[in-house]
Design a protein around this motif. Structure first.
Motif, mmCIF file in Angstrom:
data_model
loop_
_atom_site.group_PDB
_atom_site.id
_atom_site.type_symbol
_atom_site.label_atom_id
_atom_site.label_comp_id
_atom_site.label_asym_id
_atom_site.label_seq_id
_atom_site.Cartn_x
_atom_site.Cartn_y
_atom_site.Cartn_z
ATOM 1 N N LEU A 96 -51.896 70.366 53.149
ATOM 2 C CA LEU A 96 -53.359 70.629 53.496
ATOM 3 C C LEU A 96 -53.155 70.117 54.927
ATOM 4 O O LEU A 96 -54.135 70.862 55.946
ATOM 5 C CB LEU A 96 -54.118 69.138 53.505
ATOM 6 C CG LEU A 96 -55.617 68.360 53.525
ATOM 7 C CD1 LEU A 96 -55.962 69.717 53.302
ATOM 8 C CD2 LEU A 96 -56.350 67.763 53.458
ATOM 9 N N GLU A 97 -52.672 69.399 56.332
ATOM 10 C CA GLU A 97 -52.770 69.913 57.729
ATOM 11 C C GLU A 97 -52.327 70.771 58.247
ATOM 12 O O GLU A 97 -52.422 71.320 58.490
ATOM 13 C CB GLU A 97 -52.359 68.195 58.413
ATOM 14 C CG GLU A 97 -52.303 66.829 58.028
ATOM 15 C CD GLU A 97 -51.392 65.931 58.763
ATOM 16 O OE1 GLU A 97 -52.337 65.333 59.475
ATOM 17 O OE2 GLU A 97 -50.989 65.558 58.495
ATOM 18 N N ASN A 98 -51.172 71.482 57.326
ATOM 19 C CA ASN A 98 -51.226 72.474 57.814
ATOM 20 C C ASN A 98 -51.925 73.787 58.165
ATOM 21 O O ASN A 98 -52.080 74.440 58.495
ATOM 22 C CB ASN A 98 -49.903 72.966 56.615
ATOM 23 C CG ASN A 98 -48.608 72.822 57.549
ATOM 24 O OD1 ASN A 98 -47.553 73.533 58.562
ATOM 25 N ND2 ASN A 98 -48.214 71.360 56.840
ATOM 26 N N SER A 127 -65.694 69.085 55.964
ATOM 27 C CA SER A 127 -66.200 70.662 56.260
ATOM 28 C C SER A 127 -64.680 70.677 56.032
ATOM 29 O O SER A 127 -64.333 72.196 55.601
ATOM 30 C CB SER A 127 -67.187 71.314 56.221
ATOM 31 O OG SER A 127 -67.346 71.908 57.827
ATOM 32 N N ALA A 128 -64.075 71.106 56.816
ATOM 33 C CA ALA A 128 -62.369 72.227 56.912
ATOM 34 C C ALA A 128 -61.846 71.271 56.166
ATOM 35 O O ALA A 128 -61.116 72.206 56.105
ATOM 36 C CB ALA A 128 -62.337 71.172 58.374
ATOM 37 N N VAL A 129 -62.048 69.784 55.764
ATOM 38 C CA VAL A 129 -61.245 69.683 55.179
ATOM 39 C C VAL A 129 -60.936 70.568 53.026
ATOM 40 O O VAL A 129 -60.162 70.754 52.736
ATOM 41 C CB VAL A 129 -61.319 67.932 54.450
ATOM 42 C CG1 VAL A 129 -59.947 67.545 53.119
ATOM 43 C CG2 VAL A 129 -60.478 67.557 55.613
ATOM 44 N N GLU A 130 -62.354 70.534 52.977
ATOM 45 C CA GLU A 130 -62.968 71.690 51.714
ATOM 46 C C GLU A 130 -62.705 72.756 52.038
ATOM 47 O O GLU A 130 -61.921 73.115 50.537
ATOM 48 C CB GLU A 130 -64.297 71.005 51.739
ATOM 49 C CG GLU A 130 -64.886 69.941 51.278
ATOM 50 C CD GLU A 130 -66.644 69.903 50.933
ATOM 51 O OE1 GLU A 130 -67.218 69.154 50.617
ATOM 52 O OE2 GLU A 130 -66.895 71.291 50.571
ATOM 53 N N ARG A 131 -62.059 73.167 53.235
ATOM 54 C CA ARG A 131 -61.624 74.708 52.959
ATOM 55 C C ARG A 131 -60.616 74.488 52.990
ATOM 56 O O ARG A 131 -60.117 75.860 52.405
ATOM 57 C CB ARG A 131 -62.459 75.374 54.190
ATOM 58 C CG ARG A 131 -62.144 76.448 54.634
ATOM 59 C CD ARG A 131 -62.589 77.406 53.539
ATOM 60 N NE ARG A 131 -62.149 78.666 53.290
ATOM 61 C CZ ARG A 131 -62.285 79.435 54.454
ATOM 62 N NH1 ARG A 131 -63.416 79.583 55.201
ATOM 63 N NH2 ARG A 131 -61.847 81.043 54.092
ATOM 64 N N ALA A 132 -59.479 74.187 53.716
ATOM 65 C CA ALA A 132 -58.187 74.275 53.519
ATOM 66 C C ALA A 132 -58.248 73.738 52.209
ATOM 67 O O ALA A 132 -57.426 74.273 51.889
ATOM 68 C CB ALA A 132 -57.886 72.914 54.182
#
Lengths: 255, 347
Positions: A96-98, A127-132
């Motif tokens: 996820l962090e990648n 929202s960034a986590v969701e998009r990732a």
């Protein structure tokens, strides 16, 4: 108008001319393959487009703007994302962090907002986590989002790099040997994935040695040899081009 | 708080329990005989913990080998001491000046050398800290009073309360450590903190994903220095006399060792390593001439037992489990490649 165009681009390393007067264009929403024997300068061309190198002369134009000489981080912001031939993931970080690394250029939270957890920073993060996660799902790796990237199989590492590149919201994605080290089954899945990327309206430029893959999915091919362009055209035209056959197979002395 | 809902902050709650226990411990020590010596040791550890946390931003998170961190601490302490003893400012007003001047100094000296890698940067930072220390010895601008240093620094006064005893200063120092740990914890779990890690692991990939390497490295340096400057402001009234001898190279080495021993920028590890190394150094002074020998021996033992550091670098936890399987895949229904959806463990 073409999305990306290279005009008379030259790059030299000392006495070696790695890219010699190369010009070609990439049309919007197409899949273009850059092929050629090893050492033909394909990756150097990629590095010139993504700003890792600056050309000696010539111009690289993206969406009507000259981009050569700009830093890589600026070029990503303008919509060109890439993967690397020798996989460059953040091995010790999670999947996820990648992919979140790809979101970096589309986020705004700075030092202050992050340190004090401002509400808008929290919303942006969410929202960034969701998009990732969306991009991880797109390449089929969402279930293992918390695993370490370095523990993935080779093929899946390549997919993760693609997900990371897609997370930058690119107009153009540049894939450097995406099928390198993949078996037939994995390559088939990759072919499907590249088609799906194209369907999302993203233009694809790729280097690949797997001729089946290249002939299947590319609308246009550009062939390089010794840093110079020797042919350009549809896969059918390239297949029957005598110069290309010579470059790949060599000529016999009898002829 | 949204931040706590979004990710599973185990470390955050560990921290709250730890600082609560520390507060109770201080009360117990205050009421026991001979507790003052222990409070003094704890205060020393607190100062170094705060410093190590600030170095952690530079070294642990960004991977920049800064071996001259003590210079930023020294500069902060000297700015406070000069403003207090020469101009008579109350200590608390000197805090923003000490922090900002130190950050500015770090920014200016880092600007030309920030592109240096690994040990090259290490050598340059040693040089910077030694130049600064020698400038203090030589009574630069007639402000630092040479090798004897500045004496008679006042205590910190806040809302009319003067922090005099070790007990009172304990709460001041460890309160600052708690705030620092908390803010840096949030910073670590953000776009900013991740960007620092991307730089540490692979600069080319970081830059290829839109991270402005030079900018982030400079901000990391300036932020670490800003914080070290503030610790300097707390330190000056704590020991009341500051001289160049307090800011020798060996202190930088100790800080460096704490961050490395902590293991990959782990905040909990930093606190533990500070207790271990600074506490050990303080306690070992009872052995007189043998103390440094024993200290070195212990370092060797630690490096044999835990070469990877006390703590493992903790991966950030994201609360994204509910999103698994929610989004469409680009490769049909099949998840992942032949290796399956789970990561293969190759060890």
């Amino acid at each position: 108008m073409s999305l990306l165009s290279l005009q008379n681009v030259i790059k030299k390393f000392g006495g070696l001319t790695a890219v010699n007067d190369v010009s070609f264009t990439v049309d919007e929403q197409s899949v273009v393959g850059l092929i050629g024997p090893n050492g033909a300068g394909k990756t150097t061309v990629f590095n010139l487009i993504t700003g890792n190198y600056a050309p000696l002369s010539g111009t690289v134009t993206f969406r009507g703007q000259v981009i050569n000489g700009q830093k890589p981080y600026k070029i990503v912001q303008q919509g060109i994302a890439r993967t690397f031939q020798n996989i460059r993931l953040f091995q010790q970080m999670s999947l996820l962090e990648n992919v979140l690394a790809g979101r970096h250029c589309r986020m705004h939270a700075g030092l202050f907002a992050s340190m004090f957890c401002l509400p808008w920073q929290q919303r942006e993060e969410k929202s960034a986590v969701e998009r990732a996660m969306q991009e991880l799902a797109f390449v089929g790796l969402d279930a293992g989002y918390d695993n370490e990237a370095g523990n993935l199989s080779y093929g899946n590492q390549r997919l993760l790099e693609i997900a990371r590149a897609l997370a930058t919201d690119p107009k153009l994605i540049i894939l450097d040997e995406p099928a390198g080290g993949m078996n037939d089954q994995e390559t088939a899945a990759l072919t499907e994935l590249i088609a799906a990327i194209q369907k999302r309206g993203i233009t694809v430029l790729l280097i690949e040695h797997d001729m089946n893959l290249v002939m299947n999915i590319c609308q246009k091919l550009v062939v390089l040899e010794y840093g110079a362009k020797i042919a350009e055209g549809t896969p059918e035209e390239i297949k029957s081009n005598p110069k290309v056959i010579e470059a790949y197979l060599g000529t016999s002395d009898d002829e | 708080m949204e931040a706590l809902k979004q990710t599973r902050h185990i470390g955050f709650w560990t921290g709250i329990v730890f600082f609560a226990l520390m507060a109770v411990l201080a009360i117990a020590l205050e009421s026991s005989s001979g507790g003052n010596t222990w409070l003094r040791t704890l205060n020393n550890i607190g100062i170094f913990t705060a410093l190590a946390l600030s170095l952690n931003i530079i070294l642990g998170q960004t991977g920049l080998f800064n071996m001259g961190h003590i210079a930023f601490f020294a500069l902060g302490a000297y700015v406070t001491a000069v403003l207090n003893s020469v101009l008579g400012w109350p200590i608390i007003y000197t805090l923003p000046f000490a922090a900002c001047i130190t950050a500015l100094f770090a920014f200016v000296v880092a600007l030309p050398v920030i592109h240096l890698r690994g040990d090259y940067l290490l050598v340059v930072t040693i040089g910077i800290s030694e130049i600064l220390r020698i400038a203090f010895v030589n009574d630069i601008f007639g402000l630092t009073q040479g090798p004897n240093g500045i004496t008679g620094i006042q205590r910190i006064e806040l809302f009319g309360y003067r922090f005099m005893s070790q007990f009172a200063q304990f709460y001041l120092i460890w309160g600052f450590v708690a705030i620092t740990a908390c803010l840096f914890y949030f910073l670590e779990h953000s776009r900013f903190g991740r960007a620092l890690n991307y730089i540490k692991y692979d600069e080319v990939a970081a830059s290829g994903n839109g991270v402005n390497i030079v900018r982030y490295k400079l901000i990391a340096f300036a932020l670490g220095a800003f914080w070290a400057g503030m610790v300097g402001t707390i330190y000056a009234p704590f020991i009341r006399t500051i001289s160049p001898g307090l800011f020798e190279f060996k202190e930088s080495v100790l800080l460096f060792a704490i961050v490395i021993l902590a293991g990959g920028g782990n905040i909990v590890g930093i606190v533990l390593a500070s207790f271990l190394l600074v506490g050990m150094r303080d306690v070992l002074t009872m052995f007189g001439d043998w103390s440094m020998l024993l200290f070195g021996l212990m370092m060797v033992v630690i490096m044999i037992i835990r070469p990877q550091g006390i703590m493992k670098p903790r991966r950030r936890q994201y609360n994204a489990g509910h999103l698994v399987g929610k989004f469409p895949s680009g490769i049909g229904k099949k998840a992942g490649l032949s290796a399956g959806n789970q990561a293969e463990v190759v060890e």
